[in-house]
Design a protein around this motif. Structure first.
Motif, PDB file in Angstrom:
ATOM      1  N   GLU A   1      16.845  16.542 -23.810  1.00  0.00           N
ATOM      2  CA  GLU A   1      16.771  17.584 -22.786  1.00  0.00           C
ATOM      3  C   GLU A   1      16.520  17.019 -21.393  1.00  0.00           C
ATOM      4  N   ASP A   2      16.388  15.686 -21.293  1.00  0.00           N
ATOM      5  CA  ASP A   2      16.192  15.010 -20.004  1.00  0.00           C
ATOM      6  C   ASP A   2      14.959  15.539 -19.271  1.00  0.00           C
ATOM      7  N   LEU A   3      13.812  15.491 -19.947  1.00  0.00           N
ATOM      8  CA  LEU A   3      12.572  16.006 -19.384  1.00  0.00           C
ATOM      9  C   LEU A   3      11.479  14.936 -19.349  1.00  0.00           C
ATOM     10  N   PRO A   4      11.536  14.012 -18.377  1.00  0.00           N
ATOM     11  CA  PRO A   4      10.426  13.071 -18.228  1.00  0.00           C
ATOM     12  C   PRO A   4       9.131  13.813 -17.896  1.00  0.00           C
ATOM     13  N   TYR A   5       8.009  13.156 -18.150  1.00  0.00           N
ATOM     14  CA  TYR A   5       6.696  13.713 -17.828  1.00  0.00           C
ATOM     15  C   TYR A   5       6.091  12.834 -16.739  1.00  0.00           C
ATOM     16  N   VAL A   6       5.915  13.400 -15.551  1.00  0.00           N
ATOM     17  CA  VAL A   6       5.450  12.628 -14.396  1.00  0.00           C
ATOM     18  C   VAL A   6       4.298  13.350 -13.724  1.00  0.00           C
ATOM     19  N   PHE A   7       3.263  12.597 -13.356  1.00  0.00           N
ATOM     20  CA  PHE A   7       2.134  13.149 -12.606  1.00  0.00           C
ATOM     21  C   PHE A   7       1.853  12.237 -11.420  1.00  0.00           C
ATOM     22  N   ILE A   8       0.867  12.584 -10.616  1.00  0.00           N
ATOM     23  CA  ILE A   8       0.638  11.919  -9.329  1.00  0.00           C
ATOM     24  C   ILE A   8      -0.708  11.214  -9.333  1.00  0.00           C
ATOM     25  N   GLY A   9      -0.726   9.981  -8.809  1.00  0.00           N
ATOM     26  CA  GLY A   9      -1.958   9.214  -8.687  1.00  0.00           C
ATOM     27  C   GLY A   9      -2.345   9.013  -7.232  1.00  0.00           C
ATOM     28  N   LEU A  10      -3.557   8.517  -7.017  1.00  0.00           N
ATOM     29  CA  LEU A  10      -4.079   8.316  -5.670  1.00  0.00           C
ATOM     30  C   LEU A  10      -3.891   6.866  -5.209  1.00  0.00           C
ATOM     31  N   PRO A  11      -3.474   6.653  -3.963  1.00  0.00           N
ATOM     32  CA  PRO A  11      -3.352   5.286  -3.446  1.00  0.00           C
ATOM     33  C   PRO A  11      -4.666   4.514  -3.441  1.00  0.00           C
ATOM     34  N   SER A  12      -5.794   5.215  -3.420  1.00  0.00           N
ATOM     35  CA  SER A  12      -7.090   4.536  -3.404  1.00  0.00           C
ATOM     36  C   SER A  12      -7.408   3.834  -4.713  1.00  0.00           C
ATOM     37  N   THR A  13      -6.582   4.025  -5.742  1.00  0.00           N
ATOM     38  CA  THR A  13      -6.789   3.311  -7.003  1.00  0.00           C
ATOM     39  C   THR A  13      -6.234   1.886  -6.950  1.00  0.00           C
ATOM     40  N   ILE A  14      -5.429   1.574  -5.951  1.00  0.00           N
ATOM     41  CA  ILE A  14      -4.757   0.279  -5.901  1.00  0.00           C
ATOM     42  C   ILE A  14      -5.764  -0.844  -5.654  1.00  0.00           C
ATOM     43  N   ALA A  15      -5.619  -1.916  -6.438  1.00  0.00           N
ATOM     44  CA  ALA A  15      -6.433  -3.119  -6.271  1.00  0.00           C
ATOM     45  C   ALA A  15      -5.516  -4.334  -6.345  1.00  0.00           C
ATOM     46  N   GLY A  16      -6.039  -5.484  -5.964  1.00  0.00           N
ATOM     47  CA  GLY A  16      -5.262  -6.706  -6.020  1.00  0.00           C
ATOM     48  C   GLY A  16      -5.088  -7.222  -7.431  1.00  0.00           C
ATOM     49  N   PRO A  17      -4.131  -8.132  -7.640  1.00  0.00           N
ATOM     50  CA  PRO A  17      -3.816  -8.612  -8.991  1.00  0.00           C
ATOM     51  C   PRO A  17      -4.858  -9.547  -9.579  1.00  0.00           C
ATOM     52  N   TYR A  18      -5.810 -10.012  -8.753  1.00  0.00           N
ATOM     53  CA  TYR A  18      -6.856 -10.904  -9.246  1.00  0.00           C
ATOM     54  C   TYR A  18      -8.249 -10.359  -8.922  1.00  0.00           C
ATOM     55  N   ASP A  19      -8.321  -9.111  -8.483  1.00  0.00           N
ATOM     56  CA  ASP A  19      -9.611  -8.501  -8.157  1.00  0.00           C
ATOM     57  C   ASP A  19     -10.370  -8.126  -9.427  1.00  0.00           C
TER      58      ASP A  19
ATOM     59  N   GLU B   1       0.862  -1.187   0.000  1.00  0.00           N
ATOM     60  CA  GLU B   1       0.000   0.000   0.000  1.00  0.00           C
ATOM     61  C   GLU B   1       0.895   1.232   0.000  1.00  0.00           C
ATOM     62  N   PRO B   2       1.023   1.908  -1.133  1.00  0.00           N
ATOM     63  CA  PRO B   2       1.921   3.064  -1.207  1.00  0.00           C
ATOM     64  C   PRO B   2       1.295   4.305  -0.587  1.00  0.00           C
ATOM     65  N   ARG B   3       2.142   5.198  -0.113  1.00  0.00           N
ATOM     66  CA  ARG B   3       1.662   6.515   0.295  1.00  0.00           C
ATOM     67  C   ARG B   3       1.586   7.453  -0.896  1.00  0.00           C
ATOM     68  N   GLN B   4       2.460   7.212  -1.889  1.00  0.00           N
ATOM     69  CA  GLN B   4       2.511   8.079  -3.066  1.00  0.00           C
ATOM     70  C   GLN B   4       2.675   7.218  -4.315  1.00  0.00           C
ATOM     71  N   ILE B   5       2.024   7.648  -5.388  1.00  0.00           N
ATOM     72  CA  ILE B   5       2.181   6.981  -6.675  1.00  0.00           C
ATOM     73  C   ILE B   5       2.599   8.028  -7.696  1.00  0.00           C
ATOM     74  N   PHE B   6       3.755   7.821  -8.293  1.00  0.00           N
ATOM     75  CA  PHE B   6       4.259   8.713  -9.331  1.00  0.00           C
ATOM     76  C   PHE B   6       4.145   7.978 -10.663  1.00  0.00           C
ATOM     77  N   GLN B   7       3.488   8.604 -11.627  1.00  0.00           N
ATOM     78  CA  GLN B   7       3.185   7.951 -12.890  1.00  0.00           C
ATOM     79  C   GLN B   7       3.876   8.682 -14.033  1.00  0.00           C
ATOM     80  N   SER B   8       4.582   7.930 -14.827  1.00  0.00           N
ATOM     81  CA  SER B   8       5.277   8.502 -15.972  1.00  0.00           C
ATOM     82  C   SER B   8       4.396   8.404 -17.208  1.00  0.00           C
TER      83      SER B   8
END
Length: 326
Positions: free
Chosen positions: A133-151, A85-92
């Protein structure tokens, strides 16, 4: 039921439970599991607690994995939850060359004067410039989106174009802030699988196009990030930049691409994020989706669809889509 035979290395970490019990952090070795809340002296309550002492506990886990005279449980019959259960999710975003080119073509306006070939060439040039230019694009997600691998995945009734995006996810093992690229991988405990679902119809604001992307609406419905099944230690993955990412929809292969196609590898992403944010143990860094999404195929997710996602050495997740009632 998944087994460790599908993943790399001697062991992995997972979150499991008996049918009537609470979830516990497990050391998974082949087809058996050791409850780490009982096997470790400080009685960690979850996998994140284990990751918070990762450098200290990793040698202990290696020892435990080789001990037969312990209270091992059969993996078969246990429920497999999201491994952490992450506290933060960083999405590329826009991190796979072919994926971005495909999206650019799919989202072209009907009155776009460019040919398909011209559109592909222009976005390819933009990608090359971003990489230089070494400019990745990253935004932030919510931990409440996490589900199990077979849910089951509930597709919201408002989601007009729900799509899949299978991704490699790095799991942070110790706090990270203002890291160099050379230091970054020292802070990655392991890797897992994430399916970063997206409603394509709500990615861009219709009322004010100048605002740009609406990641809250398009990506953060409950359960929109199936995770796992396992966290596989980083040392068991020879090269995160050379893994196969494969997603099958109802048995048909839709995504099948190497992480070699990433513009920015794990080390560059972790370093880039750490220049602004402080990463914490258990946090996730999603590395972006390769080509082969539903918007490219003209086939979005529907009620009853079954997705099977795998990444080399990390196991397999299997999820079924259920449309929310109106």
């Amino acid at each position: 039921m998944a087994t460790l035979a599908q993943s790399a290395g001697r062991f992995a970490l997972g979150t499991l439970s008996t049918p009537a019990g609470d979830p516990f952090p497990g050391l998974v070795v082949r087809d058996r599991v050791l409850d780490l809340s009982r096997a470790l002296a400080w009685e960690p309550s979850d996998v994140r607690s284990v990751l918070e002492r990762w450098e200290e506990v990793l040698p202990v886990l290696h020892t435990l994995a080789g001990e037969d005279a312990l209270a091992w449980q059969p993996l078969d019959g246990l429920r497999v939850h999201a491994p952490v259960e992450p506290r933060q999710i960083f999405q590329s975003g826009a991190n796979y060359r072919q994926h971005v080119i495909d999206l650019e073509v799919a989202h072209r306006s009907p009155d776009d004067p460019r040919t398909v070939e011209e559109a592909r060439a222009e976005i390819a040039a933009v990608m090359d410039r971003r990489a230089a230019e070494d400019l990745p694009y990253v935004f932030i997600g919510l931990p409440s989106t996490i589900a199990g691998p077979y849910d089951d995945i509930v597709l919201p009734e408002w989601a007009e174009q729900p799509d899949w995006e299978l991704e490699l996810a790095a799991v942070i093992g110790k706090p990270a802030h203002r890291l160099t690229v050379e230091e970054a991988l020292e802070h990655v405990a392991g890797y897992t699988i994430a399916n970063d679902l997206t409603d394509r119809a709500t990615v861009f604001r219709r009322d004010m196009k100048a605002i740009g992307t609406d990641w809250l609406r398009s990506k953060n419905a409950p359960g929109f990030t199936p995770l796992g099944p396992w966290v596989v230690p980083a040392a068991s993955i020879a090269d995160p930049g050379d893994l196969r990412v494969t997603l099958k929809l109802n048995g048909e292969t839709m995504q099948d691409e190497s992480t070699k196609d990433m513009l920015f590898g794990v080390a560059r992403l972790v370093s880039y994020i750490s220049r602004t944010a402080r990463l914490l143990p258990g946090d996730l860094v999603l590395t972006g989706s390769p080509a082969g999404n539903g918007i490219h195929w003209g086939r979005l997710l529907r009620d009853g669809d079954v997705m099977e996602g795998s990444i080399t050495g990390l196991g397999v997740q299997r999820t079924r889509c259920v449309r929310e009632a109106s």
